[in-house]
Design a protein around this motif. Structure first.
Motif, PDB file in Angstrom:
ATOM      1  N   VAL A 193      -4.193  13.801  48.963  1.00 53.57           N
ATOM      2  CA  VAL A 193      -3.546  12.574  49.801  1.00 53.57           C
ATOM      3  C   VAL A 193      -2.164  12.490  48.930  1.00 53.57           C
ATOM      4  CG1 VAL A 193      -3.788  10.073  50.215  1.00 53.57           C
ATOM      5  CG2 VAL A 193      -5.661  11.604  50.558  1.00 53.57           C
ATOM      6  N   GLY A 194      -1.048  11.818  49.761  1.00 48.98           N
ATOM      7  CA  GLY A 194       0.163  11.849  49.262  1.00 48.98           C
ATOM      8  C   GLY A 194       0.304  10.196  48.829  1.00 48.98           C
ATOM      9  N   PHE A 195      -0.631   9.922  47.890  1.00 48.77           N
ATOM     10  CA  PHE A 195      -0.463   8.628  47.325  1.00 48.77           C
ATOM     11  C   PHE A 195       0.737   8.232  46.503  1.00 48.77           C
ATOM     12  CE2 PHE A 195      -2.060   4.559  45.618  1.00 48.77           C
ATOM     13  CZ  PHE A 195      -2.834   3.794  46.380  1.00 48.77           C
ATOM     14  N   PRO A 196       1.685   7.248  46.614  1.00 48.79           N
ATOM     15  CA  PRO A 196       2.655   7.248  45.915  1.00 48.79           C
ATOM     16  C   PRO A 196       2.546   6.957  44.531  1.00 48.79           C
ATOM     17  CG  PRO A 196       2.606   5.084  47.166  1.00 48.79           C
ATOM     18  CD  PRO A 196       1.487   6.075  47.527  1.00 48.79           C
ATOM     19  N   TYR A 197       3.042   7.343  43.699  1.00 43.67           N
ATOM     20  CA  TYR A 197       3.023   7.404  41.967  1.00 43.67           C
ATOM     21  C   TYR A 197       4.205   8.037  41.407  1.00 43.67           C
ATOM     22  CZ  TYR A 197       2.154  12.251  41.184  1.00 43.67           C
ATOM     23  OH  TYR A 197       2.618  13.758  41.155  1.00 43.67           O
ATOM     24  N   GLU A 198       4.150   7.371  39.841  1.00 48.24           N
ATOM     25  CA  GLU A 198       5.112   8.204  39.167  1.00 48.24           C
ATOM     26  C   GLU A 198       4.655   8.419  37.573  1.00 48.24           C
ATOM     27  OE1 GLU A 198       9.157   6.270  39.073  1.00 48.24           O
ATOM     28  OE2 GLU A 198       9.495   6.883  37.086  1.00 48.24           O
ATOM     29  N   CYS A 199       4.257   7.202  36.952  1.00 51.14           N
ATOM     30  CA  CYS A 199       3.911   7.547  35.472  1.00 51.14           C
ATOM     31  C   CYS A 199       2.458   7.729  35.250  1.00 51.14           C
ATOM     32  CB  CYS A 199       4.513   6.224  34.863  1.00 51.14           C
ATOM     33  SG  CYS A 199       3.479   4.792  35.266  1.00 51.14           S
ATOM     34  N   HIS A 200       1.611   7.187  36.223  1.00 53.31           N
ATOM     35  CA  HIS A 200       0.123   7.240  35.700  1.00 53.31           C
ATOM     36  C   HIS A 200      -0.198   6.619  34.394  1.00 53.31           C
ATOM     37  CE1 HIS A 200      -2.242  10.095  38.291  1.00 53.31           C
ATOM     38  NE2 HIS A 200      -1.240  10.912  38.335  1.00 53.31           N
ATOM     39  N   SER A 201       0.597   5.608  34.093  1.00 52.58           N
ATOM     40  CA  SER A 201       0.407   5.043  32.643  1.00 52.58           C
ATOM     41  C   SER A 201       0.604   3.572  33.002  1.00 52.58           C
ATOM     42  CB  SER A 201       1.618   5.367  31.808  1.00 52.58           C
ATOM     43  OG  SER A 201       1.579   6.789  31.740  1.00 52.58           O
ATOM     44  N   GLY A 202       0.434   2.924  34.188  1.00 45.42           N
ATOM     45  CA  GLY A 202       0.307   1.613  34.210  1.00 45.42           C
ATOM     46  C   GLY A 202       1.790   0.871  34.222  1.00 45.42           C
ATOM     47  N   GLY A 203       2.916   1.582  34.260  1.00 50.74           N
ATOM     48  CA  GLY A 203       4.129   1.072  33.645  1.00 50.74           C
ATOM     49  C   GLY A 203       4.860   0.838  34.800  1.00 50.74           C
ATOM     50  N   VAL A 249      24.818   4.537  42.260  1.00 49.65           N
ATOM     51  CA  VAL A 249      25.536   3.493  42.653  1.00 49.65           C
ATOM     52  C   VAL A 249      27.013   3.764  42.672  1.00 49.65           C
ATOM     53  CG1 VAL A 249      25.989   1.125  42.451  1.00 49.65           C
ATOM     54  CG2 VAL A 249      23.691   1.827  42.012  1.00 49.65           C
ATOM     55  N   GLU A 250      27.454   4.287  41.326  1.00 49.99           N
ATOM     56  CA  GLU A 250      28.983   4.489  41.109  1.00 49.99           C
ATOM     57  C   GLU A 250      29.320   5.766  41.777  1.00 49.99           C
ATOM     58  OE1 GLU A 250      31.031   4.612  37.066  1.00 49.99           O
ATOM     59  OE2 GLU A 250      29.108   3.573  36.784  1.00 49.99           O
ATOM     60  N   TYR A 251      28.664   6.920  41.799  1.00 50.37           N
ATOM     61  CA  TYR A 251      28.990   8.139  42.244  1.00 50.37           C
ATOM     62  C   TYR A 251      28.662   8.260  43.564  1.00 50.37           C
ATOM     63  CZ  TYR A 251      31.754   8.710  37.838  1.00 50.37           C
ATOM     64  OH  TYR A 251      32.633   8.411  36.684  1.00 50.37           O
ATOM     65  N   GLN A 252      27.534   7.810  44.071  1.00 51.83           N
ATOM     66  CA  GLN A 252      26.795   8.162  45.335  1.00 51.83           C
ATOM     67  C   GLN A 252      26.300   9.552  45.370  1.00 51.83           C
ATOM     68  OE1 GLN A 252      30.070   6.082  47.626  1.00 51.83           O
ATOM     69  NE2 GLN A 252      29.099   4.393  46.584  1.00 51.83           N
ATOM     70  N   VAL A 253      25.640  10.083  44.460  1.00 50.63           N
ATOM     71  CA  VAL A 253      24.860  11.245  44.527  1.00 50.63           C
ATOM     72  C   VAL A 253      23.728  11.172  45.215  1.00 50.63           C
ATOM     73  CG1 VAL A 253      23.895  13.101  43.111  1.00 50.63           C
ATOM     74  CG2 VAL A 253      25.935  11.850  42.156  1.00 50.63           C
ATOM     75  N   PRO A 254      23.722  12.133  46.338  1.00 51.32           N
ATOM     76  CA  PRO A 254      22.575  11.978  47.189  1.00 51.32           C
ATOM     77  C   PRO A 254      21.371  12.020  46.425  1.00 51.32           C
ATOM     78  CG  PRO A 254      24.049  13.595  48.007  1.00 51.32           C
ATOM     79  CD  PRO A 254      24.538  13.237  46.697  1.00 51.32           C
ATOM     80  N   PHE A 255      20.439  10.857  46.797  1.00 51.99           N
ATOM     81  CA  PHE A 255      19.142  10.872  46.111  1.00 51.99           C
ATOM     82  C   PHE A 255      18.085  11.841  45.802  1.00 51.99           C
ATOM     83  CE2 PHE A 255      14.485   9.141  46.301  1.00 51.99           C
ATOM     84  CZ  PHE A 255      14.701   8.583  45.059  1.00 51.99           C
ATOM     85  N   GLU A 256      18.311  12.971  47.046  1.00 49.76           N
ATOM     86  CA  GLU A 256      17.642  14.050  47.099  1.00 49.76           C
ATOM     87  C   GLU A 256      17.870  15.107  45.942  1.00 49.76           C
ATOM     88  OE1 GLU A 256      18.339  11.944  49.830  1.00 49.76           O
ATOM     89  OE2 GLU A 256      19.746  13.510  49.990  1.00 49.76           O
ATOM     90  N   GLN A 257      19.108  14.676  45.343  1.00 49.49           N
ATOM     91  CA  GLN A 257      19.701  15.886  44.338  1.00 49.49           C
ATOM     92  C   GLN A 257      19.340  14.901  42.992  1.00 49.49           C
ATOM     93  OE1 GLN A 257      23.323  16.557  46.914  1.00 49.49           O
ATOM     94  NE2 GLN A 257      23.860  16.593  44.739  1.00 49.49           N
ATOM     95  N   ILE A 258      18.491  14.071  42.677  1.00 47.38           N
ATOM     96  CA  ILE A 258      18.344  13.215  41.488  1.00 47.38           C
ATOM     97  C   ILE A 258      16.819  13.427  41.280  1.00 47.38           C
ATOM     98  CG2 ILE A 258      18.527  11.103  40.428  1.00 47.38           C
ATOM     99  CD1 ILE A 258      20.957  10.463  42.015  1.00 47.38           C
ATOM    100  N   HIS A 259      16.204  13.946  40.162  1.00 50.18           N
ATOM    101  CA  HIS A 259      14.709  14.073  39.923  1.00 50.18           C
ATOM    102  C   HIS A 259      14.324  13.596  38.562  1.00 50.18           C
ATOM    103  CE1 HIS A 259      15.306  16.750  43.497  1.00 50.18           C
ATOM    104  NE2 HIS A 259      16.140  17.397  42.505  1.00 50.18           N
ATOM    105  N   PHE A 260      13.454  12.731  38.525  1.00 49.49           N
ATOM    106  CA  PHE A 260      13.232  12.031  37.167  1.00 49.49           C
ATOM    107  C   PHE A 260      11.784  11.351  37.385  1.00 49.49           C
ATOM    108  CE2 PHE A 260      13.759   7.422  38.217  1.00 49.49           C
ATOM    109  CZ  PHE A 260      14.560   7.665  39.463  1.00 49.49           C
ATOM    110  N   ASP A 261      11.040  11.462  35.988  1.00 51.40           N
ATOM    111  CA  ASP A 261      10.108  10.442  36.049  1.00 51.40           C
ATOM    112  C   ASP A 261      10.180   9.713  34.627  1.00 51.40           C
ATOM    113  OD1 ASP A 261       7.842  11.549  37.983  1.00 51.40           O
ATOM    114  OD2 ASP A 261       7.736  13.240  36.624  1.00 51.40           O
ATOM    115  N   ARG A 262      10.117   8.331  35.018  1.00 56.64           N
ATOM    116  CA  ARG A 262      10.408   7.477  33.611  1.00 56.64           C
ATOM    117  C   ARG A 262       9.293   7.580  32.730  1.00 56.64           C
ATOM    118  NH1 ARG A 262      11.056   2.242  37.106  1.00 56.64           N
ATOM    119  NH2 ARG A 262      10.072   3.461  38.314  1.00 56.64           N
ATOM    120  N   PHE A 263       9.461   7.749  31.542  1.00 53.47           N
ATOM    121  CA  PHE A 263       8.660   7.558  30.397  1.00 53.47           C
ATOM    122  C   PHE A 263       8.200   6.027  29.965  1.00 53.47           C
ATOM    123  CE2 PHE A 263       8.954  12.155  28.487  1.00 53.47           C
ATOM    124  CZ  PHE A 263       9.028  12.700  29.483  1.00 53.47           C
ATOM    125  N   PHE A 264       6.920   5.906  29.724  1.00 57.87           N
ATOM    126  CA  PHE A 264       6.576   4.416  29.623  1.00 57.87           C
ATOM    127  C   PHE A 264       5.668   4.717  28.326  1.00 57.87           C
ATOM    128  CE2 PHE A 264       7.665   3.716  33.997  1.00 57.87           C
ATOM    129  CZ  PHE A 264       8.365   2.782  33.735  1.00 57.87           C
TER     130      PHE A 264
END
Ligand SMILES: Cc1cc2nc3c(=O)[nH]c(=O)nc-3n(C[C@H](O)[C@H](O)[C@H](O)COP(=O)(O)OP(=O)(O)OC[C@H]3O[C@@H](n4cnc5c(N)ncnc54)[C@H](O)[C@@H]3O)c2cc1C
Ligand code: FES
Length: 343
Positions: A35-45, A328-343
Motif C-alpha cells: 500500500v502506498g502509505f505516505p512516509y519518509e523517515c520511519h523514525s517518528g521525526g 524556492v530560489e532556483y525553481q528546480v522542478p520537484f521531480e528532480q530533487i530526491h532526499f530523505d531527511r535524517f532524524f
C-alpha cells in the motif's frame, strides 16, 4: 498481537490491509502489503506518516515522537511509524502510488561480518543477510538493536547484490543509544533483525540529466550508493556526477576514497569538499573551501541547477537549506530533487 484489518477512508492507493502478527508498526504493515502509505523517515521525526484515527484503537509506541504536534494529538492524529492497531481500525490518510514500494520490503536476520573506519566518527559496518540483497541505490533499512527502543534507520552504501551483502556507514552520536550499541557492543558473528528496503530518494536510472550528490555528516552512505549505482548502470558514460560533501571540520571530510575506485573519476566524477570550521580538531591548515555545502553547490553549478538531478542526505538544517535554495530560489522542478531527511 493478533492480525487486524486497517480500512483506509478515501484511499487512492489500497483501500485496506492487514496488520500482521509480529509487524512492528502500522506503517510497516502497509508497506509490506504494497500500500502506498505516505512516509519518509520511519523514525517518528518527519510527520509524513500522520493519519487520523476514525474508528478503533491503536497502541502508541513512542508517545513523545516529535513528528506530531499537540494539536495533532488533540485531533486524534497518530504516526503510523510509531503505532500498532489494537483492534480493527478505520483511518483517514492520503495513500498514493509513488509511496508504494518499488522493491518489496522483507524482514530478515543479518550477520555482522566486519567493520572499518571511514573517519574519526564514521564506521562502515558490513552485514550478510539471508537471500540476495535487493534494494535501490539510495534506500535505507531499519535495524532492531538489542536494548534500544524503536528501530534505527541506516542507508546502504553499497549496491544490490546476489551475495546478500548490506553495507552501512554509521556516524557515532555521543549520547545515541543505537549508534553506541553498534560501535561498542556489536561483535562479528552477531546477528540483527533488519527490515527493508525503504525510502524514496533512490537513483532514477531513467533520468537523462547530470547527477548531483550532496551529503553532510552521517548522510554519506546513500549518496555513495547513488554514485556506485550510477556507475554500475552505465549512466556515467553519458552524464557527469558532481559529489559534494560538507563537514564541520577537516577531519570530517570523506567520500573521495569511494569515488576514486569508480570508472570515470575526475573525468566524469567530480568531488567537492567543504568545511564550516576549518580550524577545529586539526593541526594541519585547511586549504579548501570554507562555508556551508549548499553554498558550494550554488557557487559551482549556478546557471545549470534547473537541468540537474539532485540526491541529498544529511542533517535536517542541510536538507532544509538545499530545498529552499533549489525549490524556492532556483525553481528546480520537484521531480528532480530526491532526499530523505535524517532524524
Ligand atoms: C532515512 C534515514 C536514514 C538514515 N541513514 C543513516 C546513515 O546512513 N548513517 C547514520 O549514521 N545515520 C543515519 N540515520 C540516522 C540514524 O537513524 C539515527 O538517528 C542515528 O544513528 C542516531 O541514533 P542513536 O540511536 O545513536 O541516537 P538516539 O538519540 O538514541 O536516537 C535517535 C533516533 O532514534 C529515534 N528514536 C529515539 N527514541 C525512540 C523511541 N523510543 N522509539 C522510536 N524511535 C526513537 C529518533 O527519532 C532518532 O531517529 C538515518 C536516519 C534516517 C531517518
Ligand atoms: S515516517 Fe513516521 S514520522 Fe517520519
Amino acid at each position: 498481537m493478533n492480525d487486524f484489518t486497517v480500512q483506509i477512508h478515501g484511499a487512492e492507493d489500497g483501500e485496506s490491509f492487514r496488520q500482521r502478527e509480529g509487524h512492528r508498526s502500522l506503517l510497516r504493515s502497509a508497506l509490506h502489503a504494497g500500500v502506498g502509505f505516505p512516509y519518509e523517515c520511519h523514525s517518528g521525526g518527519c510527520g509524513s506518516c500522520r493519519f487520523e484515527l476514525l474508528e478503533g484503537e491503536v497502541d502508541v509506541l513512542w508517545p513523545q515522537a516529535p513528528g506530531l504536534t499537540d494539536r495533532d494529538r488533540r485531533r486524534n492524529r497518530y504516526l503510523a511509524c510509531q503505532c500498532v492497531a489494537r483492534s480493527d481500525i478505520r483511518i483517514k490518510v492520503t495513500a498514493t502510488a509513488p509511496y508504494r514500494p518499488k522493491v518489496p520490503p522483507r524482514v530478515f536476520r543479518a550477520r555482522f561480518v566486519e567493520a572499518s573506519q571511514v573517519t574519526h566518527d564514521i564506521t562502515e559496518f558490513r552485514f550478510v543477510g539471508e537471500g540476495p540483497a535487493e534494494f535501490l541505490p539510495g534506500q535505507y533499512a531499519l535495524m532492531q538493536l538489542p536494548g534500544v527502543e524503536g528501530a534505527r534507520a541506516y542507508s546502504m552504501s553499497n549496491t544490490p547484490n546476489p551475495q546478500g551483502e548490506w553495507h552501512f556507514q554509521i556516524r557515532r552520536v555521543l549520547t545515541g543509544k543505537g549508534s553506541t550499541y553498534l560501535m561498542e557492543h556489536l561483535r562479528p558473528g552477531d546477528s540483527l533483525e533488519v527490515d527493508g528496503p525503504y525510502g524514496l530518494a533512490f537513483l532514477r536510472t531513467e533520468s537523462p540529466r547530470d547527477i548531483v550528490c550532496v551529503a553532510g555528516g552521517s548522510g554519506l552512505a546513500p549518496v555513495v550508493s547513488i554514485a556506485r549505482g550510477a556507475a554500475e548502470a552505465g549512466m556515467l558514460d553519458s552524464r557527469q556526477l558532481h559529489f559534494f560533501y560538507g563537514g564541520r571540520a577537516p577531519r570530517d571530510i570523506c567520500g573521495d576514497h569511494f569515488l576514486r575506485r569508480l570508472p570515470g573519476y575526475s573525468e566524469r566524477i567530480q568531488y567537492y569538499p567543504i568545511v564550516s570550521l576549518p580550524e577545529e580538531g586539526s593541526d594541519s591548515v585547511w586549504k579548501g573551501e570554507i562555508g556551508f555545502v549548499h553554498e558550494l553547490v550554488r557557487r559551482t553549478l549556478a546557471g545549470r541547477l534547473k537541468d540537474l538531478e539532485f540526491y541529498f542526505a544529511g542533517p535536517p538544517p542541510m536538507s532544509q537549506a538545499l530545498q529552499e535554495m533549489l525549490m524556492v530560489e532556483y525553481q528546480v522542478p520537484f521531480e528532480q530533487i530526491h532526499f530523505d531527511r535524517f532524524f
